[in-house]
Design a protein around this motif. Structure first.
Motif, PDB file in Angstrom:
ATOM      1  N   VAL A 113       0.839  -1.203   0.000  1.00 62.15           N
ATOM      2  CA  VAL A 113       0.000   0.000   0.000  1.00 62.15           C
ATOM      3  C   VAL A 113       0.875   1.254   0.000  1.00 62.15           C
ATOM      4  N   SER A 114       1.998   1.192   0.711  1.00 61.39           N
ATOM      5  CA  SER A 114       2.884   2.362   0.750  1.00 61.39           C
ATOM      6  C   SER A 114       3.474   2.648  -0.627  1.00 61.39           C
ATOM      7  N   VAL A 115       3.811   1.598  -1.388  1.00 53.88           N
ATOM      8  CA  VAL A 115       4.311   1.801  -2.747  1.00 53.88           C
ATOM      9  C   VAL A 115       3.198   2.347  -3.628  1.00 53.88           C
ATOM     10  N   PHE A 116       2.003   1.773  -3.516  1.00 55.37           N
ATOM     11  CA  PHE A 116       0.821   2.244  -4.252  1.00 55.37           C
ATOM     12  C   PHE A 116       0.597   3.733  -3.990  1.00 55.37           C
ATOM     13  N   THR A 117       0.686   4.120  -2.721  1.00 57.14           N
ATOM     14  CA  THR A 117       0.454   5.515  -2.339  1.00 57.14           C
ATOM     15  C   THR A 117       1.556   6.428  -2.843  1.00 57.14           C
ATOM     16  N   SER A 118       2.811   5.964  -2.769  1.00 58.35           N
ATOM     17  CA  SER A 118       3.929   6.804  -3.205  1.00 58.35           C
ATOM     18  C   SER A 118       3.872   7.112  -4.694  1.00 58.35           C
ATOM     19  N   LEU A 119       3.231   6.237  -5.461  1.00 59.05           N
ATOM     20  CA  LEU A 119       3.060   6.485  -6.894  1.00 59.05           C
ATOM     21  C   LEU A 119       1.904   7.440  -7.169  1.00 59.05           C
ATOM     22  N   GLY A 120       1.188   7.831  -6.118  1.00 54.80           N
ATOM     23  CA  GLY A 120       0.089   8.781  -6.264  1.00 54.80           C
ATOM     24  C   GLY A 120      -1.237   8.167  -6.612  1.00 54.80           C
ATOM     25  N   PHE A 121      -1.319   6.826  -6.600  1.00 50.89           N
ATOM     26  CA  PHE A 121      -2.536   6.153  -7.060  1.00 50.89           C
ATOM     27  C   PHE A 121      -3.715   6.335  -6.101  1.00 50.89           C
ATOM     28  N   ASP A 122      -3.456   6.816  -4.894  1.00 50.18           N
ATOM     29  CA  ASP A 122      -4.568   7.100  -3.990  1.00 50.18           C
ATOM     30  C   ASP A 122      -5.471   8.201  -4.534  1.00 50.18           C
ATOM     31  N   LEU A 182      -0.504   9.481 -13.766  1.00 47.14           N
ATOM     32  CA  LEU A 182       0.378   9.350 -12.607  1.00 47.14           C
ATOM     33  C   LEU A 182       1.631   8.552 -12.961  1.00 47.14           C
ATOM     34  N   CYS A 183       1.487   7.521 -13.798  1.00 49.39           N
ATOM     35  CA  CYS A 183       2.658   6.759 -14.250  1.00 49.39           C
ATOM     36  C   CYS A 183       3.592   7.652 -15.063  1.00 49.39           C
ATOM     37  N   PHE A 184       3.017   8.491 -15.916  1.00 54.65           N
ATOM     38  CA  PHE A 184       3.824   9.412 -16.708  1.00 54.65           C
ATOM     39  C   PHE A 184       4.567  10.388 -15.803  1.00 54.65           C
ATOM     40  N   LEU A 534      12.125  -4.275   3.502  1.00 61.11           N
ATOM     41  CA  LEU A 534      11.138  -3.306   3.978  1.00 61.11           C
ATOM     42  C   LEU A 534      11.702  -1.888   3.945  1.00 61.11           C
ATOM     43  N   ASP A 535      12.957  -1.742   4.341  1.00 64.86           N
ATOM     44  CA  ASP A 535      13.584  -0.415   4.333  1.00 64.86           C
ATOM     45  C   ASP A 535      13.685   0.122   2.911  1.00 64.86           C
ATOM     46  N   ALA A 536      14.061  -0.757   1.970  1.00 68.20           N
ATOM     47  CA  ALA A 536      14.184  -0.315   0.575  1.00 68.20           C
ATOM     48  C   ALA A 536      12.835   0.147   0.025  1.00 68.20           C
ATOM     49  N   LEU A 537      11.766  -0.540   0.408  1.00 71.33           N
ATOM     50  CA  LEU A 537      10.447  -0.187  -0.100  1.00 71.33           C
ATOM     51  C   LEU A 537       9.885   1.068   0.551  1.00 71.33           C
ATOM     52  N   THR A 538      10.137   1.241   1.833  1.00 74.21           N
ATOM     53  CA  THR A 538       9.527   2.356   2.563  1.00 74.21           C
ATOM     54  C   THR A 538      10.392   3.609   2.574  1.00 74.21           C
ATOM     55  N   GLN A 539      11.717   3.463   2.640  1.00 77.98           N
ATOM     56  CA  GLN A 539      12.570   4.636   2.659  1.00 77.98           C
ATOM     57  C   GLN A 539      12.521   5.370   1.329  1.00 77.98           C
ATOM     58  N   ALA A 540      12.282   4.620   0.263  1.00 76.87           N
ATOM     59  CA  ALA A 540      12.138   5.266  -1.043  1.00 76.87           C
ATOM     60  C   ALA A 540      10.931   6.189  -1.047  1.00 76.87           C
ATOM     61  N   ASN A 541       9.916   5.849  -0.234  1.00 78.39           N
ATOM     62  CA  ASN A 541       8.737   6.720  -0.154  1.00 78.39           C
ATOM     63  C   ASN A 541       9.104   8.097   0.360  1.00 78.39           C
ATOM     64  N   LEU A 542      10.069   8.132   1.290  1.00 79.09           N
ATOM     65  CA  LEU A 542      10.475   9.411   1.864  1.00 79.09           C
ATOM     66  C   LEU A 542      11.143  10.294   0.815  1.00 79.09           C
ATOM     67  N   ARG A 543      11.879   9.655  -0.114  1.00 78.48           N
ATOM     68  CA  ARG A 543      12.550  10.433  -1.158  1.00 78.48           C
ATOM     69  C   ARG A 543      11.555  10.962  -2.176  1.00 78.48           C
ATOM     70  N   HIS A 544      10.394  10.301  -2.273  1.00 74.90           N
ATOM     71  CA  HIS A 544       9.382  10.753  -3.230  1.00 74.90           C
ATOM     72  C   HIS A 544       8.473  11.820  -2.605  1.00 74.90           C
TER      73      HIS A 544
END
Length: 544
Positions: A113-122, A182-184, A534-544
């Motif tokens: 869900v965090s990856v889904f959200t970081s891509l803006g799909f929410d 959002l993908c673009f 988990l860190d790789a998936l979630t910490q990337a969210n912080l950079r986005h």
């Protein structure tokens, strides 16, 4: 006499200890642990009773019968309950042993869900749609069975009717348009879309009859079921940008331009390069891409090599060196004399002067020649076996039939052997902009889109399809398209295949227990390797 006592510590926790009375004096036999919640206290009380009841579990050899009353956190120091003796069944009721109420892979659900959200799909604003996407990634299944997958992930699922209404909203509410934008935005934010890859595949149906969309056509899996043709446009790293759905009998070459035009119209894109395999090589496609101001790199058919390399064959014969590239031109249609074999030097393509030709780059590889020769040898052996009557099969390659007589087509076999090791590329990008090695390198990026299609078919189980209406089929493709974006991003962040990510994270189950009248959920133990994912998936969210 031994008993269990609870003591309030200086930190505010409740310590559970086992005490005994020897010669009228009390002493602490063991410190079981400290609790801060009713659930933790219940676990410690169970452990203490086990130590008293079973000498083999610890250092105690007390040999007394334990009574299991309901425990309560003790009051402040000095309270009368400090030394609460468990010695009377009449005074305290028995407490049932702890029981597991439920387990769930909450960690996996939350990180996806965090990856889904970081891509803006929410921004789509549909949680049921989000859950359908997550379930498709974790365990692709039918709508009816999706609820089970979500329960396994610790998510209370919507009803089947609600899920189907979400599919309808996905089509009617233009969810795909939102996701594509959002993908673009993500692709341009993390790189660029100056070069995009395009390919097509087929998705079949478990159905007997055709309709306006589901038709029998050329199948890459050699099936005879009704199917649809799906065109996919991705960036150079395989991240999805656009998807198109076509009738099952539509030629591959006719799918390219509609998807590209749809992508251009959506994002107002003019300058970009499209890379596609030889299946997209048609005079119309190349002309219209060029007219639209788009660059292209398309695989050429080996049968065009004798025309494109006529000068080379005249001056150098069929000798090539490993890694050799020949930058020349190829007729747009048919044959022309732009490439004069009387000249030893290959012509340099110029869009102003070579208006009836495109630029062609040919490369020779010794390793490819070995593979090609091995294939030709096998085909020749099969052909000779058929001619000799040792095999009964339809005419293979290199068989010439004259009445009932079959002979080996020596001329065709000789021509084929002259072309082993060669691979051609057609482009409208001048050599001053892109070198032959860059043309070849960019074409070889097509493996990214091939990987995306493999993920769609296997990891996301896009096929077979069980939907019947076009709206439901389009909604299904929207789910798959969105799930593909999430999985590609997860793979980019972790450097692991999505199957590996799921295999390592899905077993991380939280447990909900009922203990001592209280219900509490305990998180799973996470090893360092899992934590790194988990860190790789979630910490990337912080950079986005």
């Amino acid at each position: 006499m031994a008993w269990i006592r609870r003591v309030r510590t200086a930190s505010g926790a409740t310590a559970v200890q086992i005490a005994e009375s020897v010669g009228g004096r009390r002493r602490i036999v063991a410190h079981v642990g400290s609790a801060r919640t009713e659930a933790e206290l219940g676990l410690l009380m169970v452990r203490a009773r086990e130590l008293i009841a079973d000498p083999g579990q610890g250092e105690l050899e007390l040999g007394i019968d334990a009574v299991a009353p309901k425990a309560a956190l003790v009051g402040p120091a000095g309270d009368a309950a400090l030394f609460d003796v468990e010695g009377s069944r009449e005074r305290s009721p028995l407490v049932a042993a702890p029981r597991v109420v439920a387990t769930a892979s909450r960690v996996l659900y939350e990180v996806l869900v965090s990856v889904f959200t970081s891509l803006g799909f929410d921004a789509v604003g549909d949680r049921v749609f989000r859950d359908l996407v997550i379930a498709r990634i974790v365990e692709p299944t039918s709508i009816r069975d999706t609820g089970r997958v979500l329960i396994d992930l610790g998510r209370k699922p919507a009803s089947e009717k609600t899920m189907r209404r979400s599919l309808a909203r996905a089509h009617e509410g233009a969810y795909r348009d939102q996701v594509a934008r959002l993908c673009f935005a993500h692709a341009t934010g993390s790189g660029d879309v100056s070069l995009c890859l395009y390919d097509v595949t087929t998705l079949y149906f478990e159905a007997d009859k055709e309709d306006d969309l589901r038709k029998v056509g050329y199948s890459k899996e050699r099936r005879v079921d009704p199917q649809i043709v799906v065109g996919l446009l991705v960036d150079r790293h395989g991240f999805p940008l656009e998807i198109g759905c076509f009738e099952g009998n539509k030629a591959e070459t006719l799918t390219l331009l509609p998807v590209i035009r749809q992508f251009q119209a959506r994002h107002q894109i003019t300058g970009m390069v499209i890379v596609a395999d030889a299946g997209m090589l048609s005079a119309t496609n190349l002309r219209e891409l060029d007219d639209a101001g788009l660059g292209f790199i398309v695989g050429s058919r080996t049968t065009k090599a004798p025309i494109d390399l006529e000068s080379h064959y005249r001056w150098h014969g069929d000798y090539f060196t490993n890694g050799q590239t020949i930058d020349t031109i190829t007729p747009r249609t048919g044959v022309n004399r732009d490439n004069d074999p009387a000249l030893k030097t290959e012509p340099v393509w110029n869009p102003q002067t070579h208006t009836s030709a495109w630029r062609a780059v040919w490369a020779y590889s010794t390793a490819r020649a070995v593979r090609d020769n091995k294939t030709l040898n096998a085909q020749e052996a099969k052909t000779r076996a058929v001619i000799a009557g040792d095999k009964t099969t339809r005419n293979p390659r290199f068989v010439t039939t004259n009445g009932d007589a079959r002979t080996l087509d020596e001329a065709s076999l000789t021509r084929a052997r002259k072309l082993v090791g060669l691979k051609g590329y057609v482009t409208n990008i001048p050599h001053t902009v892109m070198s032959p090695s860059d043309v070849i390198s960019n074409y070889h990026d097509l493996w990214h889109i091939e990987q995306s299609f493999r993920m769609s078919k296997t990891d996301l189980a896009a096929r077979p399809m069980f939907h019947h209406t076009r709206a439901a089929i389009e909604a299904h493709l929207t789910i798959v398209f969105t799930a593909l974006a999430v999985t590609r991003e997860a793979q980019t962040r972790t450097g692991l295949a999505i199957r590996n990510v799921l295999r390592q994270l899905r077993p991380l189950c939280s447990a909900t227990l009922t203990i001592n009248g209280a219900i509490q959920t305990f998180p799973p133990e996470i090893n360092p390797e899992q934590q790194a994912i988990l860190d790789a998936l979630t910490q990337a969210n912080l950079r986005h």
